[in-house]
Design a protein around this motif. Structure first.
Motif, short mmCIF file in Angstrom:
data_model
loop_
_atom_site.label_atom_id
_atom_site.label_comp_id
_atom_site.label_asym_id
_atom_site.label_seq_id
_atom_site.Cartn_x
_atom_site.Cartn_y
_atom_site.Cartn_z
N MET A 137 0.86 -1.19 0.00
CA MET A 137 0.00 0.00 0.00
C MET A 137 0.89 1.24 0.00
SD MET A 137 -2.86 1.24 2.75
CE MET A 137 -3.73 2.79 2.53
N PHE A 138 0.76 2.05 -1.01
CA PHE A 138 1.45 3.34 -1.10
C PHE A 138 0.51 4.40 -0.54
CE2 PHE A 138 3.23 0.61 -4.33
CZ PHE A 138 4.60 0.84 -4.24
N TYR A 139 0.91 5.03 0.54
CA TYR A 139 0.03 5.98 1.23
C TYR A 139 0.81 7.24 1.57
CZ TYR A 139 2.25 5.04 5.74
OH TYR A 139 3.14 4.95 6.76
N ALA A 140 0.09 8.22 2.11
CA ALA A 140 0.68 9.46 2.62
C ALA A 140 0.02 9.78 3.95
CB ALA A 140 0.50 10.60 1.62
N MET A 173 5.29 9.56 -0.24
CA MET A 173 5.85 10.90 -0.31
C MET A 173 7.30 10.94 0.19
SD MET A 173 3.41 12.77 -1.57
CE MET A 173 3.02 11.34 -2.58
N LYS A 174 7.65 10.07 1.10
CA LYS A 174 9.01 10.04 1.64
C LYS A 174 9.95 9.23 0.75
CE LYS A 174 9.32 9.77 6.09
NZ LYS A 174 9.32 9.23 7.48
N TYR A 175 9.44 8.12 0.21
CA TYR A 175 10.25 7.25 -0.65
C TYR A 175 9.63 7.25 -2.05
CZ TYR A 175 11.47 5.72 4.04
OH TYR A 175 11.84 5.70 5.36
N GLN A 176 10.07 8.19 -2.85
CA GLN A 176 9.45 8.40 -4.16
C GLN A 176 10.11 7.62 -5.28
OE1 GLN A 176 9.20 12.59 -4.94
NE2 GLN A 176 7.99 13.02 -3.10
N ASN A 177 11.11 6.83 -4.98
CA ASN A 177 11.76 6.05 -6.04
C ASN A 177 10.82 4.98 -6.60
OD1 ASN A 177 14.21 7.44 -5.79
ND2 ASN A 177 14.86 6.15 -4.08
N PHE A 178 10.01 4.39 -5.72
CA PHE A 178 9.07 3.37 -6.18
C PHE A 178 7.94 3.97 -7.01
CE2 PHE A 178 10.99 1.16 -2.55
CZ PHE A 178 11.31 -0.05 -3.15
N ASN A 179 7.65 5.24 -6.80
CA ASN A 179 6.58 5.87 -7.56
C ASN A 179 6.88 5.88 -9.05
OD1 ASN A 179 5.45 6.31 -5.07
ND2 ASN A 179 6.07 8.45 -4.95
N GLY A 191 4.99 3.30 -11.40
CA GLY A 191 3.93 4.14 -11.96
C GLY A 191 2.86 4.51 -10.96
N ILE A 192 3.25 4.87 -9.76
CA ILE A 192 2.29 5.29 -8.73
C ILE A 192 1.98 6.76 -8.96
CG2 ILE A 192 1.83 5.44 -6.28
CD1 ILE A 192 2.18 2.58 -7.37
N VAL A 193 0.73 7.05 -9.29
CA VAL A 193 0.32 8.42 -9.62
C VAL A 193 -0.34 9.10 -8.43
CG1 VAL A 193 -1.07 9.83 -11.18
CG2 VAL A 193 0.07 7.77 -12.04
N GLY A 194 -1.17 8.37 -7.70
CA GLY A 194 -1.88 8.95 -6.56
C GLY A 194 -1.87 8.00 -5.39
N VAL A 195 -2.30 8.51 -4.24
CA VAL A 195 -2.38 7.71 -3.01
C VAL A 195 -3.83 7.78 -2.52
CG1 VAL A 195 0.01 7.94 -2.34
CG2 VAL A 195 -1.58 9.74 -1.70
#
Length: 324
Positions: free
Chosen positions: A169-172, A203-209, A213-217
């Motif tokens: 889960m990619f969250y903020a 937001m802290k680890y943006q390399n995986f974005n 291709g993570i556009v939003g949380v």
């Protein structure tokens, strides 16, 4: 005065010519109508005669010559054979359509079975704990440890290989939607103990974005053998939708009925959005303001403003000295 009688004479002669031309045109139209009527009457009489002759020939069949009788018989036999050929062709076309439909249905059933057979094969020999909040290095360790040693190029074969399934889960922390989905996400390990469930701050680890291709949380992604399988595309973030997502893509099923408890609201993923200072945003604003100041100081308008201020200052100093 002499021009008026000439003009009146010219007008009268022009009217007389127009009347004469109109009468001749009417006569021509009448002649054409008469010719058309006479031609239609002649065709009708001819067709009537031909019809009467055909009727007489049909009624007086005994008076027909033998050659014509033989021709009529051959025509009748040919027509019967043609009708039989049409019936046979219709039957063949129906049979071919039925076979093609049966083949299509077999193909569709085969495709459906193949689609259902391409679910991810998750290992069920390990039991994982609650949701783990990871950083960049920890997530890389999980992906490298669970990578398959002999990966093939075929996606179906990759899915058939047994491996550990990871739900990320990619969250903020400041995102309201992430906090609303947090208790439902915290409850997933209780019903899927063989599924590794982790959460990472996008937001802290943006390399995986950029890598995935993570556009939003919030964004949920299923990983099998260190390879992303699918992303959660629903708009409703509940435990039921998460369970459907996992059960549809993997061989795992919930071990009991789904429910969310009060302990799920306490963590590990926080259910209350927190305000944090985004240092990247602060640095970007500082950079923008510095660029604006630099370009305004280099402009001609700013130089004129500085010169006007200096001139007024000099004039004021000169006035004070004169008064003293």
């Amino acid at each position: 005065m002499n021009m008026q009688p000439k003009f009146i004479y010219f007008v009268l002669t022009f009217l007389a010519l127009m009347i004469r031309i109109g009468g001749e045109l009417e006569n021509l139209e009448v002649l054409q109508k008469n010719e058309l009527e006479s031609s239609s009457n002649s065709t009708n009489t001819l067709s009537g005669k031909e019809k009467s002759e055909q009727l007489n020939s049909i009624t007086n069949g005994s008076e027909m010559p033998e050659n014509e009788k033989d021709n009529s018989k051959t025509v009748a036999s040919d027509s019967e054979e043609f009708l039989e050929f049409l019936d046979a062709s219709e039957i063949e076309s129906k049979n071919t359509n039925d076979t093609s439909l049966s083949k299509n249905t077999n193909i569709t059933t085969a495709n459906s079975t193949s689609m259902s057979a391409t679910k991810v094969n998750c290992l069920e020999d390990k039991v994982f704990g609650p949701v783990e909040i990871v950083n960049y290095t920890r997530l890389m360790e999980l992906l490298l440890l669970d990578a398959a040693p002999n990966r093939t190029r075929n996606s179906k074969e990759d899915k058939a290989l047994p491996g550990t399934c990871i739900l990320v889960m990619f969250y903020a922390k400041w995102c309201v939607f992430s906090s609303q989905a947090a208790p439902h996400f915290n409850a997933i390990p209780r019903f899927y103990p063989h599924l590794k469930v982790v959460a990472i701050d996008a937001m802290k680890y943006q390399n995986f974005n950029t890598q995935y291709g993570i556009v939003g949380v919030p964004t949920l992604m299923l990983v099998h053998n260190a390879k992303p399988v699918a992303k959660f595309n629903e708009t409703v973030y509940t435990l039921e939708t998460f369970s459907k997502f996992v059960s549809h893509l993997t061989n795992l099923k919930p071990n009991e009925s789904l429910y969310v408890t009060s302990a799920d609201f306490s963590g590990p993923v926080s259910c209350v959005p927190t305000k944090e200072t985004d240092y990247c945003l602060v640095l970007s604003w500082v950079f923008i303001i510095a660029c604006l100041l630099y370009f305004t100081m280099q402009s001609a308008w700013w130089k004129q403003f500085i010169e006007s201020v200096q001139n007024t200052w000099r004039e004021s100093n000169a006035q004070h000295e004169h008064v003293d």
